[in-house]
Structures are given as structure tokens and as C-alpha cells.
Design an enzyme around this catalytic site. Structure first.
Site, PDB file in Angstrom:
ATOM      1  N   ILE A  12      11.974  -3.535   4.708  1.00  0.00           N
ATOM      2  CA  ILE A  12      13.289  -3.456   5.346  1.00  0.00           C
ATOM      3  C   ILE A  12      13.273  -4.179   6.693  1.00  0.00           C
ATOM      4  O   ILE A  12      14.215  -4.890   7.037  1.00  0.00           O
ATOM      5  CB  ILE A  12      13.710  -1.975   5.515  1.00  0.00           C
ATOM      6  CG1 ILE A  12      13.619  -1.268   4.161  1.00  0.00           C
ATOM      7  CG2 ILE A  12      15.119  -1.876   6.072  1.00  0.00           C
ATOM      8  CD1 ILE A  12      13.653   0.232   4.245  1.00  0.00           C
ATOM      9  N   ASN A  45       4.115  10.234   2.732  1.00  0.00           N
ATOM     10  CA  ASN A  45       3.082  10.033   3.754  1.00  0.00           C
ATOM     11  C   ASN A  45       3.261  11.067   4.855  1.00  0.00           C
ATOM     12  O   ASN A  45       4.178  11.885   4.796  1.00  0.00           O
ATOM     13  CB  ASN A  45       3.132   8.593   4.292  1.00  0.00           C
ATOM     14  CG  ASN A  45       4.464   8.282   4.928  1.00  0.00           C
ATOM     15  OD1 ASN A  45       4.839   8.879   5.925  1.00  0.00           O
ATOM     16  ND2 ASN A  45       5.208   7.356   4.318  1.00  0.00           N
ATOM     17  N   PHE A  65       7.551  -1.099  14.218  1.00  0.00           N
ATOM     18  CA  PHE A  65       6.402  -0.289  14.613  1.00  0.00           C
ATOM     19  C   PHE A  65       5.181  -0.761  13.849  1.00  0.00           C
ATOM     20  O   PHE A  65       5.302  -1.304  12.752  1.00  0.00           O
ATOM     21  CB  PHE A  65       6.659   1.199  14.336  1.00  0.00           C
ATOM     22  CG  PHE A  65       7.430   1.842  15.435  1.00  0.00           C
ATOM     23  CD1 PHE A  65       8.771   1.552  15.601  1.00  0.00           C
ATOM     24  CD2 PHE A  65       6.820   2.703  16.326  1.00  0.00           C
ATOM     25  CE1 PHE A  65       9.493   2.106  16.641  1.00  0.00           C
ATOM     26  CE2 PHE A  65       7.528   3.267  17.367  1.00  0.00           C
ATOM     27  CZ  PHE A  65       8.865   2.971  17.533  1.00  0.00           C
ATOM     28  N   LYS A  85       6.744 -10.382  10.242  1.00  0.00           N
ATOM     29  CA  LYS A  85       8.008  -9.700   9.926  1.00  0.00           C
ATOM     30  C   LYS A  85       9.207 -10.390  10.567  1.00  0.00           C
ATOM     31  O   LYS A  85      10.343 -10.151  10.173  1.00  0.00           O
ATOM     32  CB  LYS A  85       7.947  -8.253  10.408  1.00  0.00           C
ATOM     33  CG  LYS A  85       6.777  -7.477   9.821  1.00  0.00           C
ATOM     34  CD  LYS A  85       7.238  -6.274   9.084  1.00  0.00           C
ATOM     35  CE  LYS A  85       6.073  -5.449   8.575  1.00  0.00           C
ATOM     36  NZ  LYS A  85       6.497  -4.392   7.688  1.00  0.00           N
TER      37      LYS A  85
HETATM   38  O1  C5P Z   1       3.905  -3.140   7.207  1.00  0.00           O
HETATM   39  P1  C5P Z   1       3.979  -1.843   7.936  1.00  0.00           P
HETATM   40  O2  C5P Z   1       4.496  -0.727   7.096  1.00  0.00           O
HETATM   41  O3  C5P Z   1       2.754  -1.459   8.710  1.00  0.00           O
HETATM   42  O4  C5P Z   1       5.091  -2.172   9.056  1.00  0.00           O
HETATM   43  C1  C5P Z   1       5.518  -1.215   9.934  1.00  0.00           C
HETATM   44  C2  C5P Z   1       6.921  -1.539  10.360  1.00  0.00           C
HETATM   45  O5  C5P Z   1       7.692  -2.040   9.316  1.00  0.00           O
HETATM   46  C3  C5P Z   1       7.665  -0.298  10.818  1.00  0.00           C
HETATM   47  O6  C5P Z   1       8.551  -0.697  11.818  1.00  0.00           O
HETATM   48  C4  C5P Z   1       8.376   0.143   9.556  1.00  0.00           C
HETATM   49  O7  C5P Z   1       9.517   0.917   9.862  1.00  0.00           O
HETATM   50  C5  C5P Z   1       8.727  -1.174   8.932  1.00  0.00           C
HETATM   51  N1  C5P Z   1       8.779  -1.184   7.469  1.00  0.00           N
HETATM   52  C6  C5P Z   1       9.978  -1.352   6.832  1.00  0.00           C
HETATM   53  N2  C5P Z   1      10.023  -1.435   5.458  1.00  0.00           N
HETATM   54  C7  C5P Z   1       8.894  -1.350   4.745  1.00  0.00           C
HETATM   55  C8  C5P Z   1       7.673  -1.197   5.369  1.00  0.00           C
HETATM   56  C9  C5P Z   1       7.641  -1.095   6.747  1.00  0.00           C
HETATM   57  O8  C5P Z   1      11.007  -1.399   7.495  1.00  0.00           O
HETATM   58  N3  C5P Z   1       8.951  -1.422   3.431  1.00  0.00           N
END
Ligand code: C5P
Length: 398
Positions: free
Chosen positions: A307, A209, A324, A342
Site C-alpha cells: 500500500i 502479527n 515505517f 517504496k
Molecule cells: O516492507 P515493510 O512491510 O517492512 O514496509 C513497512 C512500511 O510499509 C510501513 O510503513 C507499512 O505500513 C507499509 N506497508 C504497506 N503495505 C504493505 C506492506 C507494508 O503499506 N503491504
């Protein structure tokens, strides 16, 4: 460190060879260095090296009448802002713990009224010996600060704890010892995830990305500046990782999760990475070839671990977890829902719609969402967002 004076006592260990580098770093940071060399230290580095780099004479004996007349040993240890012992050998530590004063170094250590920081260095068995452990506990009880030792291969051929901390780490510990008020996160550990992830399709292709990693790198640097020890878990980012943080470079989301698990425990976690939501499950071990029939390969995807959600619910959860939310519409509503979903404490939400110039740019306009509601921050540089976030984090865990 400008204008600060460090009394640097160099003990007799092989790691004394790194002390000239420490002196260079200290002087580069604006500090003055008064070197003191023990008799054993002089076996490993020379008075000439130390005095040339420090730009000051080396003190190495109690029995120098000139010195005694001009300055006095007690003066020597009191005009310093901080006393540093590096390398601190088992013998020096034992003498400090006992309060012995048979040579210049130990006399200065007994006579000083300043804080003392030691960087122990010795053979792993000496470090683990009950006598050394006893002495270390005594010294800590006396308020002596320590940095290191590190673990690794040792000059004596053994492996384990006992290597002197690297000069850069000693420099940071000196900074902390000199300016505790400016470093509210000293002694705190923060994990920062940053950058995109790469999810392989085959050995040469991947799904990625547009995250540059700029905001995550700025946050890691701001936390470091407040004194935190930062584990910086970064995917393949376009911007370089900041100096003075522990960089753990990963490619995939699953590697990132693994690296975060290894970095725990932490006082806070800031998850600024743009983690790929999916990975290719039928990734090929060999480069995929065109089949000659015009038939394109079909990629089968599976969801990656989240994560942020996992760390927020893990039993080793940091006290403060910050996520974020990059959204293109209904930013606050989506981010508020995301915070609940989350399980993190704060969400920094931003609008990454085309036209905002935020993704890949140097500025950011964010909204901080906490359990008290949404707080709009004015548009500012990513560095300023990072500094403001780090200051808020320090209010909670500092
Ligand atoms: O769900 P989304 O990707 O929009 O969520 C954003 C937040 O979740 C960010 O803080 C990103 O670092 C974290 N994230 C994560 N692991 C993932 C997807 C997003 O830690 N697989």
C-alpha cells in the site's frame, strides 16, 4: 477553549434538537455560551432547555428594553469571541448574505466584529438551489466559516447533503476558528494506516502479527490535535482508535488498500500499519477439518499489495508520504533502501529486536530518514514520537 465566549444563534430547523448537546460539549470544554434563539428556532427547541444548559438567559427578541438597557445588542455580539449559527437555515443564510437586520439574530450577525461560523442545515433541494449556492458563495466571500452540512437520510424523508454537522464536528470547527495558530493542520486531511492485518485461512482462523496499533493511534491523535481531519484506516488492533478521527476498520491488506483509495485525496499519508506481506489464496469458505490421516493442509500464499509503494506512486499521491520500517538489524541501511524502494518521502525506522520492548510496548526509539539523511530521536513514549512527527508534518503541509 477555557474562558472563551460563544454567541450561539439557533435557527429554525429540526436539527436544533442537537443544539443542547453542542452546548454541553462547549461548556465541558470550558467555553461560556450565550444562546440566541430565533422565532423559528423556538419551534424546535425551547428557551428553557438552552438557558438551563448554557447557565445563562436566552436572548430571543430585539424588543426587550431590559436587555437593551443592560447590555445592548451590539455589545452582545461583540463581547463574544466567536459567533456560531447552528442550525443555519436557508432563510438565515439568505438574510446574512443580504445584510438584513429584521430580528435579533440577523441584527447581531450584522453588528458583530467577530468571526462567524455557520453550520448549515436544510432540505437537500433547498441546499442545492441556485439561490442558496449563491448565498453560500457570498458568505464565504465575506469570510464566514462553514462546517458541514453532512450527507445522509434527512428528517423530511429525502437523502443527500443538508444534514447539520454533528455537534462533535461543530465543536472541532469552533476550536479551529478560535485558535488557528495552535492548529496548523486545520483544513488538512491526513490518512493514517495502523494496526496489523488479518489474512483469513478459513472463517475462524487467520494469519496476523504482533502489531498493537499503539504508535498509529498515537499519530492519529497527535495529527487531530493539530487540527487535521484524520482518516484512520485500522486493522484489528489491540488499542482503541482515538476519538475525533474518522475510523475505517478493515481486516485484510486488500481491504486496507481499498479504504486508503476511498480516503484519498489527502495532504499527507502516514502508513504505520504492519501489513501482512502475504495472504492465503486457497483460504477455505468452510472451517478446515482434520482429515483423520494426520495430513496437514497446505496453505498457498500470494503477495499482498504494497500500500505504501502504491500510494507513493499513485497519481493522487499526497504531498507527503511517510512510511515505517520495523527492522531487527542494520536498521538505518535497510530503512534507507526501503525509502528508495517504496518511493515515500520519509521513513520512521525502529529496531524491533527482542529485548528492545518496543513491539507492543509504550516507548519507541526511532530514526527519521529523509532525503537529507538519518536523524536519531531519543527513546521516548510513543505519544511523544507521535507529537514530534505531527509537528514535523505540520512544517511541510501546515
Ligand atoms: O516492507 P515493510 O512491510 O517492512 O514496509 C513497512 C512500511 O510499509 C510501513 O510503513 C507499512 O505500513 C507499509 N506497508 C504497506 N503495505 C504493505 C506492506 C507494508 O503499506 N503491504
Amino acid at each position: 477553549m477555557q474562558g472563551k465566549r460563544i454567541l450561539l444563534i439557533v435557527g429554525g430547523g429540526i436539527s436544533a434538537y442537537k443544539i443542547p448537546q453542542l452546548i454541553r460539549l462547549l461548556r465541558g470544554a470550558g467555553a461560556a455560551v450565550t444562546p440566541v434563539l430565533t422565532a423559528a428556532g423556538a419551534q424546535f427547541t425551547t428557551p428553557m432547555t438552552l438557558s438551563v444548559l448554557a447557565g445563562e438567559p436566552v436572548h430571543d427578541t430585539l424588543w426587550n428594553s431590559g436587555d437593551e438597557a443592560e447590555i445592548g445588542h451590539i455589545q452582545l455580539s461583540r463581547r463574544a469571541d466567536l459567533v456560531v449559527v447552528a442550525p443555519a437555515t436557508a432563510d438565515l443564510m439568505a438574510r446574512m448574505a443580504q445584510g438584513l437586520a429584521g430580528d435579533l439574530a440577523s441584527t447581531l450577525l450584522l453588528a458583530t466584529d467577530k468571526r462567524v461560523l455557520i453550520a448549515p442545515a436544510m432540505n437537500v433541494r433547498m441546499w442545492n438551489h441556485p439561490a442558496t449556492l449563491r448565498n453560500l458563495a457570498t458568505l464565504k466571500g465575506d469570510g464566514i466559516l462553514t462546517v458541514g452540512p453532512d450527507s445522509g437520510d434527512m428528517a423530511c424523508g429525502e437523502y443527500g447533503p443538508g444534514r447539520m454537522a454533528e455537534p462533535e464536528a461543530i465543536l472541532e470547527a469552533i476550536r479551529d476558528a478560535l485558535t488557528p495558530a495552535l492548529r496548523p493542520l486545520a483544513g488538512r486531511h491526513v490518512i493514517v494506516t495502523s494496526g496489523p492485518t488479518h489474512e483469513p485461512i478459513d472463517p475462524v482462523r487467520y494469519i496476523a502479527n504482533r502489531s498493537s496499533g499503539a504508535q498509529g493511534a498515537a499519530i492519529a491523535a497527535a495529527l487531530r490535535d493539530l487540527g487535521a481531519r484524520v482518516s484512520f484506516v485500522t486493522g484489528p488492533a489491540a488499542v482503541a482508535a482515538p476519538a475525533g478521527v474518522e475510523v475505517i476498520a478493515v481486516e485484510t491488506a486488500r481491504q486496507m488498500q481499498e479504504a486508503v483509495a476511498v480516503a484519498l485525496p489527502a495532504d499527507a499519508a502516514v502508513m504505520a500499519a504492519a501489513v501482512a506481506d502475504w495472504r492465503v489464496v486457497n483460504a477455505s469458505a468452510q472451517k478446515v477439518k482434520k482429515d483423520g490421516q494426520g495430513q496437514a493442509p497446505v496453505l498457498e500464499m500470494a503477495e499482498n499489495p504494497d500500500i505504501l509503494a502504491w500510494v507513493s506512486r499513485d497519481e493522487g499521491r499526497p504531498r507527503l508520504v511517510v512510511g515505517f520500517a520495523a527492522e531487527t538489524e542494520n536498521v538505518v541501511a535497510h530503512a534507507t533502501a526501503k525509502r528508495a524502494r517504496k518511493g515515500c518521502d520519509w521513513i520512521l525506522a525502529n529496531d524491533v529486536s527482542p529485548g528492545t520492548g518496543i513491539m507492543g510496548g509504550t516507548e519507541n526509539a526511532v530514526t527519521l530518514i529523509t532525503d537529507e539523511g538519518a536523524e536519531d530521536w531519543p527513546r521516548m513514549s510513543k505519544d511523544a514520537v507521535a507529537a514530534r512527527l505531527a509537528a514535523r508534518i505540520a512544517e511541510v503541509i501546515g
